[in-house]
Write a protein that holds these residues in place. Sequence first.
Motif, short mmCIF file in Angstrom:
data_model
loop_
_atom_site.label_atom_id
_atom_site.label_comp_id
_atom_site.label_asym_id
_atom_site.label_seq_id
_atom_site.Cartn_x
_atom_site.Cartn_y
_atom_site.Cartn_z
N VAL A 1 0.84 -1.20 0.00
CA VAL A 1 0.00 0.00 0.00
C VAL A 1 0.88 1.25 0.00
CG1 VAL A 1 -1.66 1.34 1.36
CG2 VAL A 1 -1.99 -1.12 1.08
N ALA A 2 1.96 1.23 0.76
CA ALA A 2 2.88 2.38 0.80
C ALA A 2 3.52 2.60 -0.57
CB ALA A 2 3.96 2.15 1.85
N GLU A 3 3.94 1.52 -1.22
CA GLU A 3 4.54 1.64 -2.55
C GLU A 3 3.51 2.16 -3.56
OE1 GLU A 3 6.76 -1.12 -5.91
OE2 GLU A 3 6.51 -1.88 -3.88
N PHE A 4 2.29 1.66 -3.47
CA PHE A 4 1.21 2.12 -4.34
C PHE A 4 0.97 3.62 -4.15
CE2 PHE A 4 -3.41 2.93 -4.78
CZ PHE A 4 -3.54 2.71 -6.15
N GLU A 5 0.95 4.06 -2.89
CA GLU A 5 0.74 5.48 -2.60
C GLU A 5 1.87 6.33 -3.19
OE1 GLU A 5 -0.37 8.39 1.12
OE2 GLU A 5 0.74 6.55 1.55
N ARG A 6 3.12 5.88 -3.04
CA ARG A 6 4.25 6.61 -3.63
C ARG A 6 4.13 6.70 -5.14
NH1 ARG A 6 7.12 3.78 0.38
NH2 ARG A 6 7.69 2.15 -1.10
N ASP A 7 3.72 5.59 -5.77
CA ASP A 7 3.55 5.59 -7.23
C ASP A 7 2.45 6.54 -7.67
OD1 ASP A 7 5.58 3.73 -7.39
OD2 ASP A 7 4.25 2.01 -7.74
N ILE A 8 1.35 6.56 -6.93
CA ILE A 8 0.24 7.47 -7.26
C ILE A 8 0.69 8.92 -7.14
CG2 ILE A 8 -2.03 8.29 -6.46
CD1 ILE A 8 -2.19 5.69 -8.02
N ILE A 9 1.44 9.23 -6.10
CA ILE A 9 1.95 10.60 -5.91
C ILE A 9 2.86 10.96 -7.08
CG2 ILE A 9 3.49 12.03 -4.50
CD1 ILE A 9 2.29 10.55 -2.03
N GLY A 10 3.73 10.04 -7.49
CA GLY A 10 4.61 10.28 -8.63
C GLY A 10 3.83 10.55 -9.90
N GLU A 11 2.77 9.75 -10.13
CA GLU A 11 1.90 9.97 -11.30
C GLU A 11 1.28 11.35 -11.27
OE1 GLU A 11 -1.22 7.09 -11.75
OE2 GLU A 11 0.16 5.56 -12.49
N ARG A 12 0.80 11.74 -10.11
CA ARG A 12 0.16 13.06 -9.99
C ARG A 12 1.14 14.19 -10.25
NH1 ARG A 12 -3.02 11.62 -4.52
NH2 ARG A 12 -4.73 10.44 -5.45
N VAL A 13 2.36 14.04 -9.75
CA VAL A 13 3.38 15.06 -9.98
C VAL A 13 3.69 15.16 -11.47
CG1 VAL A 13 5.82 15.61 -9.62
CG2 VAL A 13 4.40 14.95 -7.67
N ARG A 14 3.91 14.00 -12.11
CA ARG A 14 4.20 14.01 -13.56
C ARG A 14 3.04 14.60 -14.36
NH1 ARG A 14 6.63 9.36 -11.84
NH2 ARG A 14 4.85 8.04 -12.38
N ALA A 15 1.81 14.26 -13.99
CA ALA A 15 0.64 14.81 -14.68
C ALA A 15 0.55 16.32 -14.47
CB ALA A 15 -0.65 14.13 -14.19
N GLY A 16 0.84 16.78 -13.27
CA GLY A 16 0.82 18.21 -12.98
C GLY A 16 1.87 18.96 -13.77
N LEU A 17 3.07 18.39 -13.89
CA LEU A 17 4.14 19.01 -14.67
C LEU A 17 3.77 19.06 -16.15
CD1 LEU A 17 7.29 17.41 -12.99
CD2 LEU A 17 6.53 19.79 -12.80
N ALA A 18 3.21 17.97 -16.67
CA ALA A 18 2.80 17.94 -18.08
C ALA A 18 1.72 18.97 -18.34
CB ALA A 18 2.31 16.54 -18.45
N ASN A 19 0.78 19.10 -17.43
CA ASN A 19 -0.30 20.08 -17.56
C ASN A 19 0.26 21.50 -17.55
OD1 ASN A 19 -3.02 20.99 -17.71
ND2 ASN A 19 -3.04 21.28 -15.49
N ALA A 20 1.21 21.76 -16.65
CA ALA A 20 1.82 23.09 -16.59
C ALA A 20 2.55 23.41 -17.89
CB ALA A 20 2.79 23.16 -15.40
N LEU A 21 3.26 22.42 -18.44
CA LEU A 21 3.96 22.64 -19.71
C LEU A 21 2.98 22.92 -20.85
CD1 LEU A 21 6.78 19.94 -19.54
CD2 LEU A 21 7.06 22.43 -19.52
N ARG A 22 1.87 22.17 -20.88
CA ARG A 22 0.84 22.41 -21.91
C ARG A 22 0.28 23.82 -21.83
NH1 ARG A 22 -0.73 17.25 -20.75
NH2 ARG A 22 -2.39 17.92 -19.36
N LYS A 23 0.22 24.34 -20.61
CA LYS A 23 -0.32 25.70 -20.41
C LYS A 23 0.75 26.77 -20.65
CE LYS A 23 -3.94 24.42 -17.17
NZ LYS A 23 -4.42 24.53 -15.80
N GLY A 24 1.96 26.33 -21.02
CA GLY A 24 3.02 27.28 -21.33
C GLY A 24 3.80 27.80 -20.14
N LYS A 25 3.63 27.18 -18.98
CA LYS A 25 4.37 27.62 -17.80
C LYS A 25 5.82 27.17 -17.91
CE LYS A 25 0.60 28.07 -14.73
NZ LYS A 25 0.28 29.36 -14.38
N LYS A 26 6.72 28.01 -17.47
CA LYS A 26 8.14 27.66 -17.45
C LYS A 26 8.43 26.97 -16.13
CE LYS A 26 9.76 31.24 -20.53
NZ LYS A 26 10.74 32.29 -20.75
N LEU A 27 9.05 25.82 -16.23
CA LEU A 27 9.37 25.04 -15.03
C LEU A 27 10.83 25.22 -14.66
CD1 LEU A 27 7.49 21.76 -16.00
CD2 LEU A 27 6.66 23.64 -14.60
N GLY A 28 11.14 25.00 -13.41
CA GLY A 28 12.51 25.08 -12.94
C GLY A 28 12.88 26.47 -12.47
#
Length: 177
Positions: free
Chosen positions: A95-122
Motif C-alpha cells: 500500500v505504501a509503494e502504491f501510494e508513492r507511485d500514485i503521488i509520482g503519477e500526480r506530480v508528472r501529470a501536474g508538470l505535463a499540464n503546466a507545460l501544456r499551459k506554457g508555464k516555465k518550469l525550474g
Amino acid sequence: MIPQNRYRLNEYQISGYSGKNTQRPAFAEMLNDARHRLYDLLLVWKLDRLSRSLKDLITTLDELGHLGIDFISYDNQLDTSSPSGKLVFNIIGAVAEFERDIIGERVRAGLANALRKGKKLGRPRIPQKVRKKAIKLRERGLSNRAIGKDLRIAESTVRNLIKANSDQIVPAKTTHG
C-alpha cells in the motif's frame, strides 16, 4: 509473545504529544535509534500510540521493515515476527509503494499540464547581462566566491556558469618580473 534473548529492547515513552504528530522527541529518537540498529523490535500498546495518521503509520512501518526491525502492536495483535504478521506487513508495504507511485503519477501529470499551459518550469535562468559580467570577473582572476558575492548569486551557480562557458573565458595575463 517475545522470545527471550532474541531482542535488544529500549523503552520510548511518548507522553504529552498527540499520535497525529510525528515531530515528537521520543518518536524521532525511536526512529533514529532504529536507523542505527539499536533495537530489533518495536512494541507498542496500540497502533494509535505510534501514529494516528495512516500515511505516517505506513511510512514508519515500511521504514522499520526495510531496517529489519520487527513490530508488535500488543492490543491490535499485529506481530511482524510471525508469518501472518509478515503478510500484513507486506500488504502495508505494498500500500505504501502504491501510494508513492500514485503521488509520482500526480506530480508528472501536474508538470505535463503546466507545460501544456506554457508555464516555465525550474529555476529562472541567469540573465545574459549577469552571465557576461561573471565571465569578465573570472577573466580578471576573481574566485567563484568573490564573483558570487559581487553578483549576489550562489557560488555553485557561478561555478556552473563558468564551467558551461569555459571556452569563452580568456584568463588574465600575469606579468613576471
